[in-house]
Motif scaffolding. Structure first.
Motif, PDB file in Angstrom:
ATOM      1  N   LYS A 260       0.804  -1.276  -0.036  1.00 50.07           N
ATOM      2  CA  LYS A 260       0.283  -0.087  -0.076  1.00 50.07           C
ATOM      3  C   LYS A 260       0.922   1.272  -0.271  1.00 50.07           C
ATOM      4  CE  LYS A 260      -4.131  -1.740   0.208  1.00 50.07           C
ATOM      5  NZ  LYS A 260      -5.262  -1.342  -1.080  1.00 50.07           N
ATOM      6  N   VAL A 261       0.508   2.236  -0.866  1.00 48.36           N
ATOM      7  CA  VAL A 261       1.159   3.452  -0.871  1.00 48.36           C
ATOM      8  C   VAL A 261       0.217   4.517   0.007  1.00 48.36           C
ATOM      9  CG1 VAL A 261       2.000   5.486  -2.091  1.00 48.36           C
ATOM     10  CG2 VAL A 261       2.224   3.275  -3.074  1.00 48.36           C
ATOM     11  N   ILE A 262       0.819   4.856   1.310  1.00 46.24           N
ATOM     12  CA  ILE A 262       0.047   5.474   2.300  1.00 46.24           C
ATOM     13  C   ILE A 262       0.616   7.014   2.016  1.00 46.24           C
ATOM     14  CG2 ILE A 262      -0.298   6.081   4.766  1.00 46.24           C
ATOM     15  CD1 ILE A 262       0.148   2.982   5.241  1.00 46.24           C
ATOM     16  N   PRO A 263      -0.256   7.818   1.336  1.00 50.23           N
ATOM     17  CA  PRO A 263       0.181   9.395   1.435  1.00 50.23           C
ATOM     18  C   PRO A 263       0.564  10.109   2.777  1.00 50.23           C
ATOM     19  CG  PRO A 263      -1.964   9.181   0.797  1.00 50.23           C
ATOM     20  CD  PRO A 263      -1.792   8.015   1.075  1.00 50.23           C
ATOM     21  N   THR A 264       1.420  10.920   2.913  1.00 52.04           N
ATOM     22  CA  THR A 264       1.531  11.710   4.071  1.00 52.04           C
ATOM     23  C   THR A 264       1.593  13.353   3.537  1.00 52.04           C
ATOM     24  OG1 THR A 264       2.894  12.273   5.873  1.00 52.04           O
ATOM     25  CG2 THR A 264       4.218  11.538   3.966  1.00 52.04           C
ATOM     26  N   SER A 265       1.237  14.071   4.470  1.00 51.81           N
ATOM     27  CA  SER A 265       1.322  15.709   4.352  1.00 51.81           C
ATOM     28  C   SER A 265       2.370  16.157   4.841  1.00 51.81           C
ATOM     29  CB  SER A 265       0.117  16.389   4.625  1.00 51.81           C
ATOM     30  OG  SER A 265      -0.101  15.999   6.404  1.00 51.81           O
ATOM     31  N   SER A 266       3.116  15.448   5.318  1.00 49.84           N
ATOM     32  CA  SER A 266       4.438  15.805   6.108  1.00 49.84           C
ATOM     33  C   SER A 266       5.406  16.463   4.987  1.00 49.84           C
ATOM     34  CB  SER A 266       5.269  14.452   6.708  1.00 49.84           C
ATOM     35  OG  SER A 266       4.577  14.359   8.060  1.00 49.84           O
ATOM     36  N   GLN A 267       6.150  17.545   5.259  1.00 49.69           N
ATOM     37  CA  GLN A 267       7.240  18.354   4.755  1.00 49.69           C
ATOM     38  C   GLN A 267       8.491  17.515   4.815  1.00 49.69           C
ATOM     39  OE1 GLN A 267       7.465  20.829   2.357  1.00 49.69           O
ATOM     40  NE2 GLN A 267       9.524  20.101   2.016  1.00 49.69           N
ATOM     41  N   TRP A 268       9.373  16.682   3.892  1.00 45.18           N
ATOM     42  CA  TRP A 268      10.334  16.171   4.204  1.00 45.18           C
ATOM     43  C   TRP A 268      11.432  17.016   4.071  1.00 45.18           C
ATOM     44  CZ3 TRP A 268      14.804  16.532   1.295  1.00 45.18           C
ATOM     45  CH2 TRP A 268      15.942  15.825   1.417  1.00 45.18           C
ATOM     46  N   LYS A 274      25.820  19.668   2.182  1.00 41.96           N
ATOM     47  CA  LYS A 274      26.486  20.292   3.385  1.00 41.96           C
ATOM     48  C   LYS A 274      25.635  21.539   3.419  1.00 41.96           C
ATOM     49  CE  LYS A 274      30.844  19.196   5.444  1.00 41.96           C
ATOM     50  NZ  LYS A 274      30.379  18.499   6.663  1.00 41.96           N
ATOM     51  N   GLU A 275      25.567  22.191   2.131  1.00 46.28           N
ATOM     52  CA  GLU A 275      24.723  23.384   2.044  1.00 46.28           C
ATOM     53  C   GLU A 275      23.207  23.196   2.787  1.00 46.28           C
ATOM     54  OE1 GLU A 275      28.228  23.291  -0.634  1.00 46.28           O
ATOM     55  OE2 GLU A 275      26.350  21.957  -0.380  1.00 46.28           O
ATOM     56  N   ASP A 276      22.774  22.178   2.722  1.00 49.39           N
ATOM     57  CA  ASP A 276      21.436  21.885   3.150  1.00 49.39           C
ATOM     58  C   ASP A 276      21.051  22.228   4.584  1.00 49.39           C
ATOM     59  OD1 ASP A 276      20.295  21.081   0.583  1.00 49.39           O
ATOM     60  OD2 ASP A 276      20.944  18.981   0.982  1.00 49.39           O
ATOM     61  N   ALA A 277      22.494  22.109   5.277  1.00 52.68           N
ATOM     62  CA  ALA A 277      22.339  22.171   6.758  1.00 52.68           C
ATOM     63  C   ALA A 277      21.667  23.381   7.414  1.00 52.68           C
ATOM     64  CB  ALA A 277      23.724  22.073   7.439  1.00 52.68           C
ATOM     65  N   PRO A 278      21.934  24.660   6.851  1.00 55.50           N
ATOM     66  CA  PRO A 278      21.399  26.024   7.450  1.00 55.50           C
ATOM     67  C   PRO A 278      19.897  25.735   7.282  1.00 55.50           C
ATOM     68  CG  PRO A 278      23.202  26.410   6.415  1.00 55.50           C
ATOM     69  CD  PRO A 278      23.125  24.982   5.958  1.00 55.50           C
ATOM     70  N   GLY A 279      19.215  25.229   6.125  1.00 56.87           N
ATOM     71  CA  GLY A 279      18.003  25.292   5.824  1.00 56.87           C
ATOM     72  C   GLY A 279      17.385  24.031   6.839  1.00 56.87           C
ATOM     73  N   VAL A 280      17.754  23.020   7.071  1.00 55.12           N
ATOM     74  CA  VAL A 280      17.437  22.033   7.845  1.00 55.12           C
ATOM     75  C   VAL A 280      17.064  22.586   9.354  1.00 55.12           C
ATOM     76  CG1 VAL A 280      17.891  19.847   9.241  1.00 55.12           C
ATOM     77  CG2 VAL A 280      18.157  20.014   6.630  1.00 55.12           C
ATOM     78  N   GLN A 281      18.329  23.441   9.805  1.00 57.29           N
ATOM     79  CA  GLN A 281      18.107  23.951  11.147  1.00 57.29           C
ATOM     80  C   GLN A 281      17.087  25.017  11.164  1.00 57.29           C
ATOM     81  OE1 GLN A 281      22.203  24.702  12.517  1.00 57.29           O
ATOM     82  NE2 GLN A 281      21.318  25.083  14.579  1.00 57.29           N
ATOM     83  N   LYS A 282      17.078  25.855  10.212  1.00 54.45           N
ATOM     84  CA  LYS A 282      15.884  26.730  10.150  1.00 54.45           C
ATOM     85  C   LYS A 282      14.543  26.198  10.103  1.00 54.45           C
ATOM     86  CE  LYS A 282      13.633  30.699   8.006  1.00 54.45           C
ATOM     87  NZ  LYS A 282      12.251  30.080   8.075  1.00 54.45           N
ATOM     88  N   SER A 283      14.351  25.016   9.529  1.00 53.82           N
ATOM     89  CA  SER A 283      12.954  24.021   9.532  1.00 53.82           C
ATOM     90  C   SER A 283      12.718  23.522  10.833  1.00 53.82           C
ATOM     91  CB  SER A 283      13.201  22.982   8.383  1.00 53.82           C
ATOM     92  OG  SER A 283      13.149  23.520   6.936  1.00 53.82           O
ATOM     93  N   VAL A 284      13.852  22.987  11.548  1.00 45.73           N
ATOM     94  CA  VAL A 284      13.369  22.475  12.738  1.00 45.73           C
ATOM     95  C   VAL A 284      13.241  23.753  13.711  1.00 45.73           C
ATOM     96  CG1 VAL A 284      14.713  21.406  14.879  1.00 45.73           C
ATOM     97  CG2 VAL A 284      15.084  20.619  12.525  1.00 45.73           C
ATOM     98  N   ASP A 285      13.873  24.814  13.757  1.00 42.46           N
ATOM     99  CA  ASP A 285      13.498  25.911  14.574  1.00 42.46           C
ATOM    100  C   ASP A 285      12.031  26.456  14.373  1.00 42.46           C
ATOM    101  OD1 ASP A 285      15.925  25.953  15.579  1.00 42.46           O
ATOM    102  OD2 ASP A 285      16.826  27.608  14.324  1.00 42.46           O
ATOM    103  N   ASP A 286      11.345  26.496  13.061  1.00 39.57           N
ATOM    104  CA  ASP A 286      10.299  26.788  12.812  1.00 39.57           C
ATOM    105  C   ASP A 286       9.331  25.848  13.367  1.00 39.57           C
ATOM    106  OD1 ASP A 286      11.455  28.809  11.210  1.00 39.57           O
ATOM    107  OD2 ASP A 286      10.975  28.103   9.294  1.00 39.57           O
ATOM    108  N   LEU A 287       9.544  24.457  13.305  1.00 40.48           N
ATOM    109  CA  LEU A 287       8.651  23.784  14.015  1.00 40.48           C
ATOM    110  C   LEU A 287       8.507  23.681  15.540  1.00 40.48           C
ATOM    111  CD1 LEU A 287       9.502  20.509  11.651  1.00 40.48           C
ATOM    112  CD2 LEU A 287       7.123  21.697  11.905  1.00 40.48           C
ATOM    113  N   VAL A 288       9.824  23.934  16.041  1.00 45.65           N
ATOM    114  CA  VAL A 288       9.769  24.222  17.507  1.00 45.65           C
ATOM    115  C   VAL A 288       8.988  25.355  17.881  1.00 45.65           C
ATOM    116  CG1 VAL A 288      11.233  24.835  19.373  1.00 45.65           C
ATOM    117  CG2 VAL A 288      11.867  22.857  17.906  1.00 45.65           C
TER     118      VAL A 288
END
Length: 299
Positions: A260-268, A274-288
């Protein structure tokens, strides 16, 4: 029976250039893995099994055991080049283990219950774990496995191309096949991928695999059989890999059951580069900041 979370953390992080599984992105130094485990615990998972390299075990345990003790059962499995090869002569030039399906197979003696599989370095989101828990506790069986399907547009990197498994899904939300597409990126209002034949558009709302699978423990036997065949056919190739979609594809084609393919609305989000790291940190900060997670997960 509570399901188990199996985390693939033995990778060498070759593109990222360091041991990204251990990098802190949260306000209190939490890793991406910490958020996955936190989401799994609050969804109802009862155990976490880490697949790691043996030479990294002491360092890894020192980081995670103090946080998780008393919160969830913990186990460790080591993925080595010679794990479960049954005497197969490993090529002298090969350094890496045999891929994600081999990693799952390494956990066969540690898991007897329905389980989810995730990557250590991907942020999957609360909704995905809740849906996985529901499937594993109400619908998973030897005849029915599943994959959490992400919207392609929610899985791109602003810092380079990505590789994604694009899911072909039938009218009953069953997986038909997964097509590995490399060099995927946004181009204006479109999403495209490149191959030897040129550039091709991918539908914006395509469902893609981020390696979040939900399996019945019976999948180990099929995986074991396929790994033996894989070694005979591809074991002398220096960079051959035994991937989870190989197992899923055989399961479907042999009509052993449905995926089964179970759709999720989650943002991956994740750290491919390495250049992704600051964006990941901001995404986490926004969720917090939005109240999705506490500012310190384990205190």
């Amino acid at each position: 029976m509570q399901p188990t979370l199996l985390i693939l953390a033995a990778g060498m992080a070759s593109r990222y250039g360091s041991m990204k599984q251990m990098e802190g992105f949260g306000p209190a130094g939490e890793t991406i893995m910490d958020y996955s485990i936190y989401d799994a615990i609050r969804a109802g998972f009862g155990k976490v099994v880490f697949i790691i390299r043996k030479d990294f075990a002491d360092n890894f345990k020192a980081v995670f055991e103090p946080k998780l003790k008393g919160r969830i059962e913990i186990d460790y499995v080591y993925q080595q080049l010679d794990s479960l090869t049954n005497g197969y002569p490993v090529p002298a030039s090969r350094t890496k283990p045999w891929g994600t399906a081999h990693a799952i197979l390494c956990a066969k003696d540690a898991i007897n219950e329905p389980f989810a599989v995730i990557n250590a370095d991907d942020f999957y989101g609360r909704d995905a774990f809740e849906k996985a828990y529901t499937f594993l506790t109400t619908a998973c069986s030897p005849k029915q496995q599943s994959i959490i399907g992400y919207e392609l547009a929610r899985t791109l990197s602003a810092n380079g191309t990505v590789s994604r498994g694009v899911c072909d899904v039938d009218g009953e939300n069953n997986l038909v096949s997964i097509s590995e597409r490399t060099k995927i990126y946004a181009e204006g209002e479109k999403i495209v991928y490149e191959d030897a034949a040129g550039k091709h558009e991918v539908p914006y709302n395509s469902s893609v695999s981020m390696n979040f699978w939900c399996f019945d423990a019976s999948i180990f036997k099929l995986t074991e059989d396929l790994f033996a065949t894989f070694l005979k056919e591809h074991g002398q190739e220096e960079k051959s890999e035994f991937f989870i979609p190989i197992v899923a594809d055989t399961y479907i084609k042999q009509e052993l059951g449905v995926v089964k393919v179970i759709p999720t609305s989650s943002q991956w989000f994740g750290v491919t580069y390495k250049e992704d790291a600051p964006g990941v940190q901001k995404s986490v900060d926004d969720l917090v900041a939005a109240g999705e997670y506490p500012s310190s997960l384990w205190s």
